[in-house]
Design an enzyme around this catalytic site. Structure first.
Site, short mmCIF file in Angstrom:
data_model
loop_
_atom_site.label_atom_id
_atom_site.label_comp_id
_atom_site.label_asym_id
_atom_site.label_seq_id
_atom_site.Cartn_x
_atom_site.Cartn_y
_atom_site.Cartn_z
N HIS A 155 -8.03 -26.48 12.46
CA HIS A 155 -6.76 -27.20 12.00
C HIS A 155 -6.37 -26.74 10.65
O HIS A 155 -5.96 -27.43 9.84
CB HIS A 155 -7.06 -28.76 11.89
N SER A 276 9.16 -6.18 -3.93
CA SER A 276 10.35 -6.83 -3.86
C SER A 276 11.58 -6.20 -4.92
O SER A 276 11.35 -5.31 -5.77
CB SER A 276 10.44 -8.14 -4.60
N LYS A 282 5.54 -8.68 -6.73
CA LYS A 282 5.33 -8.92 -5.52
C LYS A 282 4.68 -7.83 -4.80
O LYS A 282 4.83 -6.63 -5.14
CB LYS A 282 6.62 -9.35 -4.52
N GLU A 289 3.73 -9.18 8.92
CA GLU A 289 4.83 -9.95 9.16
C GLU A 289 5.95 -9.25 10.24
O GLU A 289 6.34 -10.12 11.23
CB GLU A 289 6.03 -10.16 7.99
#
Length: 459
Positions: A155, A276, A282, A289
């Site tokens: 969970h 970025s 970043k 992704e």
């Protein structure tokens, strides 16, 4: 010239012709189309259906055409209706009437069926090799991290202590099943449909087994209707790919979480990250992704094939032309994802200390605390309740099970003694889980080495 010219009195509308054409995507099967034609010509000559000398000329010219295409000296005509039309047209242009005899006892229906089977058999082996490479990378990384304690989750809550090596091998098991599925799919597509004709076979005295053998098939299809209308192998391969992409997507999701500042369990190599345009701090896990996103594409390809086939009567229908773009895209998507994913995993840095710190703060040794009391003779449900009260106290007082004083333990139950600290040591908690399939480092080492050995033996 269309292969079906003769019945019609005028040329098709250009827009209709463009809509009907498949050359833009089935041209990738040119080698398979020519290999199938060479085998068919050999069989026709051997069976006396065409003259042996003409058979030899056809085979020699087909080989020459393939050589020129692969050398880049002969371009595939984009105006051809499909790859079969182009190859036969080029052969006829060179050989005249002899070239026209190639299509004796053959239809484009069984021709395209054999082309796509030949092509997808090769793709199965190629994808198999890539997934195998990924599994070996996971096994090597698991051996390096066999004793790196981390929290296991249910969970998305910290649950019990495991090792990073054990976690990686869970994915190795998933990908091993993907290998098995690909192997099974290739076995089921290993029957040659040539000789099925349009749908009802042929009256020519063919030797279908000879053609199958020349093309490397294990046998022939047993029913001509099924031979030309079967696309189970496309759907099955697409399902294999979709499942493998789901596995990659799940792994990607964890990699994305792990390299975030909230977890910081791993760090991706600069070569497999992006930055970025506005935020200089970043370091984005774009490959993971993209893999996660592309899994939806593979699932869509499977849905396309299932939906396309679900209402088709026997035998061949033009709907089935849609099989190629979907299955080709599925193959290409998985291959592209694996090509980027494998080196990303291979070069990622494991941050052991951060994993260990997260494990210590998560009370993931609470079950072991309860088991300690069970060993003292307390029923598990009572031990569970006592341990829950201890955890609640620790949370309220910013303590962990490892830093709670023994005097406080004894306030919860007099059976506690200093042995509790050995029982709840995260390393001991992991090392003690030696049951088959458990995360003990010795299990991880044995499992990884077993997989490496099995995959090496399968070469």
């Amino acid at each position: 010239m269309k292969l079906w010219a003769g019945r019609f009195h005028k040329e098709p509308d250009q827009k209709t012709n463009d809509f009907n054409s498949s050359i833009s995507f089935d041209s990738r099967m040119v080698r398979e189309d020519i290999e199938g034609s060479i085998a068919h010509a050999s069989m026709l000559g051997a069976c006396g259906v065409i003259d042996a000398e003409e058979s030899e000329k056809i085979r020699a010219e087909l080989k020459a055409i393939l050589g020129e295409i692969e050398a880049g000296t002969l371009a595939i005509d984009p105006e051809s209706e499909d790859i079969h039309t182009f190859v036969e047209g080029e052969l006829t242009r060179r050989l005249g009437p002899a070239g026209k005899r190639l299509h004796t006892a053959r239809s484009r229906n069984d021709q395209v069926a054999v082309d796509i089977k030949l092509y997808l058999k090769k793709q199965c082996r190629s994808l198999h090799a890539q997934i195998k490479e990924l599994i070996l990378v996971l096994c090597r990384k698991a051996l390096e991290s066999k004793d790196a304690v981390m929290p296991g989750y249910t969970h998305m809550q910290r649950a019990q202590p495991i090792t990073f090596g054990h976690h990686l091998l869970a994915y190795a098991e998933m990908f091993l099943r993907d290998l098995s599925r690909l192997e099974d799919t290739e076995k089921r597509m290993d029957v040659c449909p040539l000789g099925s004709g349009a749908l009802a076979g042929t009256t020519y005295p063919l030797n279908r087994e000879m053609t199958a053998s020349l093309l490397g098939f294990g046998g022939v299809t047993n029913n001509s209707l099924d031979g030309v209308s079967d696309r189970d192998f496309c759907m099955e391969l697409a399902a294999d790919i979709a499942i493998a992409m789901v596995h990659l997507s799940r792994f990607s999701e964890e990699i994305i979480l792990w390299c975030s500042w909230e977890f910081k369990f791993i760090e991706l190599d600069d070569a497999f990250s992006t930055g970025s345009s506005i935020m200089p701090q970043k370091k984005n896990p774009d490959i993971a992704e993209l893999v996660r996103g592309k899994s939806g594409r593979a699932i869509g390809d499977l849905t396309t094939l299932l939906t396309m086939m679900k209402g088709l009567p026997l035998a061949y229908n033009k709907d089935m032309q849609e099989d190629k773009e979907a299955i080709f895209d599925a193959v290409d998507t998985l291959r592209m994802c694996l090509t980027a994913f494998i080196p990303m995993v291979d070069t990622m840095k494991v941050l052991r200390q951060n994993m260990r710190k997260a494990a210590a703060k998560g009370f993931i040794n609470a079950t072991d605390c309860a088991d300690y009391l069970v060993g003292k003779g307390i029923p598990f449900r009572d031990a569970y309740k006592i341990t829950g009260e201890i955890v609640a106290y620790c949370i309220e007082n910013n303590l962990t099970l490892e830093t709670l004083p023994i005097e406080k333990y004894k306030e919860f139950d007099a059976l506690f003694d200093s042995g509790i600290f050995e029982a709840i040591s995260l390393e001991n908690c992991v090392n003690g889980r030696k049951v088959t399939g458990g995360p003990a480092p010795q299990n991880v080492e044995a499992q990884a080495n077993r997989i490496i050995k099995e995959l090496g033996a399968a070469q």
